[in-house]
Design a protein around this motif. Structure first.
Motif, PDB file in Angstrom:
ATOM      1  N   TYR A 190      -8.459   0.170   1.472  1.00 27.96           N
ATOM      2  CA  TYR A 190      -8.094  -1.236   1.360  1.00 27.96           C
ATOM      3  C   TYR A 190      -9.082  -2.176   2.035  1.00 27.96           C
ATOM      4  O   TYR A 190      -9.124  -3.358   1.726  1.00 27.96           O
ATOM      5  N   LEU A 203      -3.008  -5.616  -8.369  1.00 33.76           N
ATOM      6  CA  LEU A 203      -3.022  -5.647  -6.912  1.00 33.76           C
ATOM      7  C   LEU A 203      -4.030  -6.672  -6.394  1.00 33.76           C
ATOM      8  O   LEU A 203      -3.766  -7.397  -5.432  1.00 33.76           O
ATOM      9  N   ASP A 204      -5.187  -6.758  -7.041  1.00 34.12           N
ATOM     10  CA  ASP A 204      -6.222  -7.690  -6.607  1.00 34.12           C
ATOM     11  C   ASP A 204      -5.721  -9.130  -6.700  1.00 34.12           C
ATOM     12  O   ASP A 204      -5.883  -9.930  -5.766  1.00 34.12           O
ATOM     13  N   HIS A 236      -5.136  -1.851 -10.609  1.00 37.39           N
ATOM     14  CA  HIS A 236      -6.025  -2.436  -9.612  1.00 37.39           C
ATOM     15  C   HIS A 236      -6.097  -3.957  -9.771  1.00 37.39           C
ATOM     16  O   HIS A 236      -6.037  -4.697  -8.781  1.00 37.39           O
ATOM     17  N   LEU A 255      -3.770   1.322   7.221  1.00 40.27           N
ATOM     18  CA  LEU A 255      -4.674   0.899   6.152  1.00 40.27           C
ATOM     19  C   LEU A 255      -6.074   1.445   6.361  1.00 40.27           C
ATOM     20  O   LEU A 255      -6.820   1.647   5.412  1.00 40.27           O
ATOM     21  N   THR A 285      -9.370   6.489  -2.279  1.00 39.86           N
ATOM     22  CA  THR A 285      -9.444   6.736  -0.847  1.00 39.86           C
ATOM     23  C   THR A 285     -10.072   8.097  -0.584  1.00 39.86           C
ATOM     24  O   THR A 285      -9.897   9.038  -1.367  1.00 39.86           O
ATOM     25  N   ILE A 327      -9.996  -5.871   0.213  1.00 37.89           N
ATOM     26  CA  ILE A 327      -9.349  -6.995   0.883  1.00 37.89           C
ATOM     27  C   ILE A 327     -10.395  -7.910   1.508  1.00 37.89           C
ATOM     28  O   ILE A 327     -10.290  -9.144   1.454  1.00 37.89           O
ATOM     29  N   SER A 381     -11.759  -0.384  -5.335  1.00 40.07           N
ATOM     30  CA  SER A 381     -10.425  -0.111  -5.870  1.00 40.07           C
ATOM     31  C   SER A 381      -9.422   0.142  -4.754  1.00 40.07           C
ATOM     32  O   SER A 381      -9.718   0.846  -3.786  1.00 40.07           O
ATOM     33  N   TYR A 382      -8.219  -0.412  -4.909  1.00 41.52           N
ATOM     34  CA  TYR A 382      -7.139  -0.159  -3.964  1.00 41.52           C
ATOM     35  C   TYR A 382      -6.552   1.243  -4.145  1.00 41.52           C
ATOM     36  O   TYR A 382      -5.750   1.681  -3.320  1.00 41.52           O
ATOM     37  N   TYR A 418      -2.826  -9.743  -4.037  1.00 40.49           N
ATOM     38  CA  TYR A 418      -3.308  -9.905  -2.662  1.00 40.49           C
ATOM     39  C   TYR A 418      -4.083 -11.203  -2.483  1.00 40.49           C
ATOM     40  O   TYR A 418      -3.997 -11.848  -1.437  1.00 40.49           O
ATOM     41  N   ALA A 458       0.833  -1.200   0.000  1.00 43.01           N
ATOM     42  CA  ALA A 458       0.000   0.000   0.000  1.00 43.01           C
ATOM     43  C   ALA A 458       0.869   1.251   0.000  1.00 43.01           C
ATOM     44  O   ALA A 458       0.557   2.245  -0.658  1.00 43.01           O
TER      45      ALA A 458
END
Length: 424
Positions: A381, A199-200, A196, A376, A350, A385, A346-347, A203, A167
């Protein structure tokens, strides 16, 4: 492919473009750089297929029900439990290097991310863990298995802060792009689907590695006298959503009260007596994230003085014929804008205060992804997650929101546990 999709949507500052020369410089300064003997071994392992497991497989293996075929044990008179532990250790000795190698290859495929120091650190952890495992002989005796378990404990601890460190890498990438009008806007950064998706997948794969190691270590701690208990490794055969929700509520209240001075009430309804096989720590994380989001929305929408009028409601639904165990978390916290509904997964998206984002500059105090002090929280996230955790064994997480009123989140947990993990 990532580079093309990233740079085509805006006119980049030339100094930010990753040229072939700079890319070679990045790789040449990495541990196990391309061309080295260790890197060649990693890439060879990355060509091998990963072996998927299901929740049922974890349970059946822990019961010793899959002890069949030739077992490469060098000791006689082993108990059923000792044979099972050695069987799992043997599987992990083969499987984990393959999975770690896949993750190294994934990280190297995204050169823009690999420029970031935090991502380089993550790659170094994976390389070291791969090398440690490849240097360890196949455990065939009880003593060798004990030493192997110590190695996996070290690896498990080493990788604990991967999520927060990755992150931070995303934050570093966003900072390096210098988000000004002539380059990439904040909105465009949020919508980088290729980043994205990377990252998905990364993780999701990491969850699998941690489950395999954590389950093995938990099986060892259980001992031979625990084979008929409710617990088999990390899996509780009688997971109570109500009990898990109670614990998640207390943790979410702690976080909310620390931030705002108080927290909304939470009520639980439905099948309070329900139990089913699941990993309680995963369900706790999912419910805590949802409850925490609902508390934050309720406080910010109604104000701290009026929160008693707007309790958060948790509903547990189940029937013998139902495909899933479904848990709903409902609030009256004002809802989510329709234009932001896709971005909540989406990571890169925010709504956190900039001062919170700057907390990424120092992560030295964070010991694991789920620490209460982990930055986080609020950085986008929690929801993606949580969805990865529940999707890992065939479930899902969905959100329905009414702007101006509130949000309902639905956690679908597969009852049967036959779904194999979604390996890339």
């Amino acid at each position: 492919m990532f580079k093309t999709s990233l740079w085509r949507i805006y006119r980049p500052d030339p100094k930010l473009f990753v040229s072939g020369l700079s890319k070679r410089w990045i790789f040449s300064n990495l541990v196990a750089s391309p061309g080295s003997e260790l890197h060649q071994k990693i890439m060879s392992s990355a060509m091998l297929r990963q072996t998927g497991v299901s929740l049922k497989t974890l349970i059946d293996t822990g019961r010793g029900e899959l002890l069949s075929g030739p077992l490469l044990f060098e000791e006689a008179n082993l108990t059923k439990h000792e044979k099972m532990i050695l069987q799992v250790a043997t599987f992990l000795h083969r499987e984990l290097p393959i999975r770690l190698a896949h993750r190294v290859r994934d990280l190297e495929s995204v050169s823009e991310m690999l420029q970031q120091k935090s991502v380089q650190q993550v790659r170094e952890w994976y390389v070291k863990s791969y090398n440690d495992l490849m240097s360890f002989p196949l455990p065939k005796t009880k003593d060798e298995e004990v030493t192997f378990a110590k190695l996996l404990k070290d690896i498990y601890a080493r990788h604990a802060p991967v999520l927060t460190t990755m992150a931070k890498g995303v934050w570093e990438l966003r900072e390096s792009l210098k988000l000004v009008p002539k380059n990439m806007s904040q909105e465009q950064f949020y919508d980088l689907d290729q980043l994205h998706n990377f990252l998905d997948g990364f993780y999701m794969s990491r969850i699998g590695i941690r489950i395999l190691i954590g389950h093995y270590l938990a099986l060892r701690e259980g001992g031979p006298n625990e084979t008929n208990s409710d617990w088999i490794g990390m899996v509780c055969q009688k997971t109570s959503p109500k009990c898990v929700a109670d614990s998640a509520i207390e943790d979410a209240k702690f976080v909310c009260a620390r931030q705002y001075g108080d927290a909304p009430d939470v009520t639980i309804h439905g099948r309070l007596d329900l139990t089913f096989p699941f990993i309680p720590s995963h369900l706790h994380y999912i419910l805590m994230e949802l409850i925490k989001n609902s508390m934050r929305a309720t406080v910010e929408y109604h104000g701290i003085d009026d929160i008693d009028e707007y309790p958060i409601k948790i509903v547990i639904a189940d029937g013998e014929e139902n495909e899933d165990v479904v848990i709903k978390v409902a609030d009256e916290g004002g809802g989510i804008r329709r234009s932001n509904m896709n971005r909540v997964w989406s990571y890169l998206f925010t709504t956190a205060d900039p001062s919170v984002q700057k907390g990424f500059v120092d992560l030295s105090h964070v010991q694991s992804d789920h620490d209460r002090d982990s930055p986080l929280a609020g950085l986008g996230y929690g929801l993606p997650i949580s969805r990865s955790y529940v999707r890992y064994f065939g479930g899902d997480l969905s959100i329905m929101s009414m702007e101006g009123y509130g949000t309902d989140a639905f956690v679908h947990c597969s009852r049967l546990g036959h779904h194999s993990e979604p390996l890339p």
